[in-house]
Design a protein around this motif. Structure first.
Motif, mmCIF file in Angstrom:
data_model
loop_
_atom_site.group_PDB
_atom_site.id
_atom_site.type_symbol
_atom_site.label_atom_id
_atom_site.label_comp_id
_atom_site.label_asym_id
_atom_site.label_seq_id
_atom_site.Cartn_x
_atom_site.Cartn_y
_atom_site.Cartn_z
ATOM 1 N N ASP A 89 0.827 -1.212 0.000
ATOM 2 C CA ASP A 89 0.000 0.000 0.000
ATOM 3 C C ASP A 89 0.862 1.264 0.000
ATOM 4 O OD1 ASP A 89 -2.338 1.475 -0.096
ATOM 5 O OD2 ASP A 89 -2.589 1.531 2.086
ATOM 6 N N LEU A 90 1.794 1.320 -0.935
ATOM 7 C CA LEU A 90 2.642 2.500 -1.099
ATOM 8 C C LEU A 90 1.892 3.470 -2.007
ATOM 9 C CD1 LEU A 90 6.029 0.615 -1.634
ATOM 10 C CD2 LEU A 90 5.047 1.450 0.512
ATOM 11 N N TYR A 91 0.910 4.125 -1.423
ATOM 12 C CA TYR A 91 -0.087 4.849 -2.209
ATOM 13 C C TYR A 91 0.402 6.180 -2.770
ATOM 14 C CZ TYR A 91 -0.662 7.225 2.301
ATOM 15 O OH TYR A 91 -0.441 7.907 3.465
ATOM 16 N N ALA A 92 1.525 6.696 -2.257
ATOM 17 C CA ALA A 92 2.008 7.995 -2.716
ATOM 18 C C ALA A 92 3.288 7.838 -3.532
ATOM 19 C CB ALA A 92 2.267 8.920 -1.530
ATOM 20 N N ASN A 93 3.203 8.124 -4.820
ATOM 21 C CA ASN A 93 4.389 8.189 -5.657
ATOM 22 C C ASN A 93 4.804 9.654 -5.693
ATOM 23 O OD1 ASN A 93 5.640 8.561 -8.646
ATOM 24 N ND2 ASN A 93 6.039 6.509 -7.870
ATOM 25 N N VAL A 94 5.973 9.941 -5.145
ATOM 26 C CA VAL A 94 6.421 11.325 -4.985
ATOM 27 C C VAL A 94 7.585 11.585 -5.932
ATOM 28 C CG1 VAL A 94 7.189 13.079 -3.346
ATOM 29 C CG2 VAL A 94 5.720 11.206 -2.560
ATOM 30 N N PHE A 115 2.678 14.554 -6.641
ATOM 31 C CA PHE A 115 2.144 13.451 -5.845
ATOM 32 C C PHE A 115 1.145 12.682 -6.714
ATOM 33 C CE2 PHE A 115 3.953 16.012 -2.616
ATOM 34 C CZ PHE A 115 4.146 15.216 -1.493
ATOM 35 N N ARG A 116 1.506 11.452 -7.022
ATOM 36 C CA ARG A 116 0.679 10.598 -7.882
ATOM 37 C C ARG A 116 0.093 9.455 -7.063
ATOM 38 N NH1 ARG A 116 3.842 6.319 -11.716
ATOM 39 N NH2 ARG A 116 2.108 4.877 -12.114
ATOM 40 N N GLU A 117 -1.231 9.258 -7.169
ATOM 41 C CA GLU A 117 -1.838 8.100 -6.514
ATOM 42 C C GLU A 117 -1.246 6.855 -7.149
ATOM 43 O OE1 GLU A 117 -3.635 5.107 -4.798
ATOM 44 O OE2 GLU A 117 -3.907 5.311 -6.975
ATOM 45 N N ASN A 118 -0.891 5.857 -6.336
ATOM 46 C CA ASN A 118 0.042 4.821 -6.772
ATOM 47 C C ASN A 118 -0.542 3.410 -6.812
ATOM 48 O OD1 ASN A 118 2.691 4.605 -7.701
ATOM 49 N ND2 ASN A 118 3.554 4.227 -5.684
ATOM 50 N N ALA A 154 -0.264 15.253 -0.202
ATOM 51 C CA ALA A 154 0.173 16.449 -0.923
ATOM 52 C C ALA A 154 -0.057 17.710 -0.098
ATOM 53 C CB ALA A 154 -0.575 16.548 -2.254
ATOM 54 N N PHE A 155 -1.219 17.812 0.521
ATOM 55 C CA PHE A 155 -1.528 18.996 1.327
ATOM 56 C C PHE A 155 -0.637 19.071 2.566
ATOM 57 C CE2 PHE A 155 -5.087 19.651 -1.362
ATOM 58 C CZ PHE A 155 -5.574 20.928 -1.116
ATOM 59 N N LYS A 156 -0.341 17.928 3.163
ATOM 60 C CA LYS A 156 0.539 17.908 4.332
ATOM 61 C C LYS A 156 1.924 18.427 3.956
ATOM 62 C CE LYS A 156 2.380 14.803 7.899
ATOM 63 N NZ LYS A 156 2.400 13.396 8.412
ATOM 64 N N TYR A 157 2.438 17.974 2.817
ATOM 65 C CA TYR A 157 3.737 18.432 2.331
ATOM 66 C C TYR A 157 3.697 19.932 2.035
ATOM 67 C CZ TYR A 157 7.920 18.746 -0.611
ATOM 68 O OH TYR A 157 9.134 19.109 -1.145
ATOM 69 N N ALA A 158 2.655 20.379 1.352
ATOM 70 C CA ALA A 158 2.526 21.796 1.001
ATOM 71 C C ALA A 158 2.417 22.667 2.240
ATOM 72 C CB ALA A 158 1.310 21.999 0.104
ATOM 73 N N ASP A 159 1.704 22.208 3.237
ATOM 74 C CA ASP A 159 1.551 22.964 4.471
ATOM 75 C C ASP A 159 2.889 23.117 5.187
ATOM 76 O OD1 ASP A 159 -0.210 24.232 6.481
ATOM 77 O OD2 ASP A 159 0.348 22.532 7.743
ATOM 78 N N LYS A 160 3.665 22.030 5.224
ATOM 79 C CA LYS A 160 4.969 22.046 5.887
ATOM 80 C C LYS A 160 5.932 23.006 5.202
ATOM 81 C CE LYS A 160 8.828 19.023 7.176
ATOM 82 N NZ LYS A 160 9.351 17.618 7.162
ATOM 83 N N HIS A 161 5.885 23.046 3.861
ATOM 84 C CA HIS A 161 6.858 23.844 3.108
ATOM 85 C C HIS A 161 6.276 25.154 2.581
ATOM 86 C CE1 HIS A 161 9.817 20.592 3.183
ATOM 87 N NE2 HIS A 161 8.824 19.768 2.940
ATOM 88 N N LYS A 162 5.022 25.466 2.983
ATOM 89 C CA LYS A 162 4.360 26.710 2.585
ATOM 90 C C LYS A 162 4.285 26.852 1.061
ATOM 91 C CE LYS A 162 5.449 29.235 6.815
ATOM 92 N NZ LYS A 162 5.808 28.022 7.572
ATOM 93 N N ASN A 194 -4.297 26.962 5.703
ATOM 94 C CA ASN A 194 -3.252 27.876 5.235
ATOM 95 C C ASN A 194 -2.730 27.522 3.846
ATOM 96 O OD1 ASN A 194 -3.267 29.398 7.661
ATOM 97 N ND2 ASN A 194 -1.934 27.880 8.639
ATOM 98 N N VAL A 195 -3.167 26.384 3.309
ATOM 99 C CA VAL A 195 -2.690 25.949 1.996
ATOM 100 C C VAL A 195 -3.596 26.500 0.890
ATOM 101 C CG1 VAL A 195 -2.258 23.985 0.484
ATOM 102 C CG2 VAL A 195 -1.644 23.851 2.911
ATOM 103 N N VAL A 196 -3.007 27.242 -0.012
ATOM 104 C CA VAL A 196 -3.734 27.740 -1.187
ATOM 105 C C VAL A 196 -3.750 26.626 -2.237
ATOM 106 C CG1 VAL A 196 -3.736 29.454 -3.037
ATOM 107 C CG2 VAL A 196 -3.029 30.107 -0.718
ATOM 108 N N TRP A 197 -4.921 26.402 -2.851
ATOM 109 C CA TRP A 197 -4.976 25.352 -3.860
ATOM 110 C C TRP A 197 -5.925 25.733 -4.979
ATOM 111 C CZ3 TRP A 197 -9.148 21.889 -5.061
ATOM 112 C CH2 TRP A 197 -10.299 22.077 -4.280
ATOM 113 N N ASP A 198 -5.698 25.117 -6.129
ATOM 114 C CA ASP A 198 -6.614 25.268 -7.254
ATOM 115 C C ASP A 198 -6.650 23.941 -7.999
ATOM 116 O OD1 ASP A 198 -4.213 25.141 -8.617
ATOM 117 O OD2 ASP A 198 -4.389 27.112 -9.570
ATOM 118 N N ASP A 199 -7.411 23.878 -9.085
ATOM 119 C CA ASP A 199 -7.460 22.650 -9.882
ATOM 120 C C ASP A 199 -7.379 22.988 -11.359
ATOM 121 O OD1 ASP A 199 -10.438 22.279 -11.192
ATOM 122 O OD2 ASP A 199 -10.534 23.424 -9.327
#
Length: 331
Positions: A89-94, A115-118, A154-162, A194-199
Motif C-alpha cells: 500500500d505505497l499509495y504515494a508516488n512522490v 504526488f501521484r496516486e500509486n 500532498a496537502f501535508k507536504y505543502a503545508d509544511k513547506h508553505k 493555510n494551503v492555497v490550492w486550485d485545480d
C-alpha cells in the motif's frame, strides 16, 4: 545504524547501485545495506520475479532503495513495481522536479513536486478482453479513501513547506471519478486552511507545464495522469536520468530510480547514477538524515558543473565509477 533493503535491479542497476554505495560510504551515512533483488535477473536465476526473501526483508526493514527493474515481456507477468506498490500500500508516488545548475534545459526556474496516486486508477489491474468481439475493457478504480490519502499527503507536504497545491483531473469528462478526486481535495483543504490550492483539467495542465512550469509547486493527481505528468516534469529539468522518485505508504517507503534498466549499455560503465543517488538522498531525508543528504547533494551539484567530471549523457567522458569518485572528491 539503520538497516535498509537494497534492490540493485537489472541492466545498469548493479553499476549505479555500486556508485551510490561508494558515495554513501565516503559520506559516512549511518546505514547498513541488506541486499535482495527482483525482476528479470532474479527470474532467470530463481524462477520468480519477487522472491520471498525480498518480501521478508522489506517487511523487516520497512525502507528500501531500488534500482531499475525489468519485468519479463510475456503473458501473465505483472509489473514488479506495481506489485510492490500494491502489496505494501505505497499509495504515494512522490516525484520532485527541480532545475539543476550544470544541466542545461529549456527552463531555468522549475521547482515542483508531483504526488501521484500509486495503487488504483487504470493500474488497478481490472481488465477483460473479449477475443470474439475484439474488445478490451480497462476499469479505472478510484476510491474515496484512496483519493483522500494521496490528496492529504500532498496537502501535508505543502503545508509544511508553505507551497501551493494544484489538483489535476478530468472531471469534465470522467464525471464520477473526477468528482470523487475534487471532493477529496475540498474535504482535505479544510484540514489545512493555510494551503492555497486550485485545480486544472489534465490537458490544460500539460500545456501549462510546458509553457510556464514555474507557476506550479505541488501537483496531485490520479495514477495514470500522474504517470504521464511525472515524466513530463522530468523532461523539463533534464530527463529521467537526473530525477528522484519514491513510493511511500503509512509505514513503509521504497525509493527508486525512475528510469529504465538500459540493457543496451549495461556493464560498459556508461550509466549515470544521478537518479538513483537523488532517490537515495530523498531516502535520507525521510530517515531524518538531513545533514548527510545536504552534503552529498552539494557535492553532486558541484560535480555537475564540471562537464569533464560527468558521464556521457551529461556531456562528459567520465565512467560511472569515475563520476562517483568526482562526487566523493567534492564532499
Amino acid at each position: 545504524m539503520t538497516t535498509v533493503t537494497l534492490i540493485p535491479g537489472d541492466g545498469i542497476g548493479p553499476e549505479i547501485t555500486e556508485a551510490v554505495k561508494a558515495i554513501f560510504a565516503a559520506a559516512q551515512v549511518p546505514i547498513t545495506w541488506e541486499e535482495e533483488n527482483a525482476g528479470q535477473t532474479t527470474f532467470d536465476a530463481m524462477g520468480e520475479l519477487i522472491p520471498q526473501s525480498l518480501i521478508d526483508s522489506l517487511e523487516r526493514n520497512r525502507i528500501a532503495l531500488k534500482g531499475p527493474i525489468t519485468t519479463p515481456v510475456g503473458k501473465g507477468f505483472k509489473s514488479v513495481n506495481v506489485q510492490l506498490r500494491q502489496k505494501f500500500d505505497l499509495y504515494a508516488n512522490v516525484r520532485p522536479a527541480k532545475t539543476t545548475p550544470g544541466i542545461k534545459t529549456r527552463f531555468d526556474n522549475v521547482d515542483l513536486v508531483l504526488f501521484r496516486e500509486n495503487t488504483e486508477g487504470l493500474y488497478a489491474g481490472l481488465e477483460t478482453f473479449d477475443e470474439r468481439l475484439g474488445i478490451a475493457d480497462s476499469i479505472a478504480r478510484v476510491t474515496v479513501e484512496g483519493s483522500h490519502k494521496i490528496v492529504r499527503a500532498a496537502f501535508k507536504y505543502a503545508d509544511k513547506h508553505k507551497l501551493k497545491v494544484t489538483v489535476a483531473h478530468k472531471a469534465n469528462i470522467l464525471k464520477a471519478a473526477g468528482r470523487i478526486f475534487l471532493e477529496a481535495a475540498a474535504d482535505v483543504s479544510k484540514e489545512y486552511p493555510n494551503v492555497v490550492w486550485d485545480d486544472k483539467i489534465i490537458d490544460n495542465m500539460c500545456m501549462q507545464l510546458v509553457s510556464k512550469p514555474e507557476q506550479f509547486q505541488v501537483i496531485v493527481t490520479t495514477n495514470l495522469f500522474g504517470d504521464i505528468l511525472s515524466d513530463l516534469c522530468a523532461g523539463l529539468v533534464g530527463g529521467l536520468g537526473v530525477v528522484s522518485g519514491a513510493n511511500i505508504g503509512d509505514d513503509m517507503a521504497i525509493f527508486e530510480a525512475v528510469h529504465g534498466s538500459a540493457p543496451d549499455i549495461a556493464g560498459q560503465g556508461l550509466a549515470n547514477p544521478t537518479a538513483l543517488l537523488r532517490s537515495g538522498l530523498m531516502m535520507l531525508q525521510y530517515m531524518g538524515l538531513f545533514e548527510q543528504a545536504s552534503r552529498i547533494e552539494k557535492a553532486l551539484e558541484k560535480t555537475l558543473l564540471d562537464k569533464n567530471s560527468c558521464t556521457r549523457d551529461l556531456g562528459g567522458t567520465a565512467s560511472t565509477s569515475e563520476f562517483a569518485q568526482h562526487i566523493i572528491s567534492n564532499l
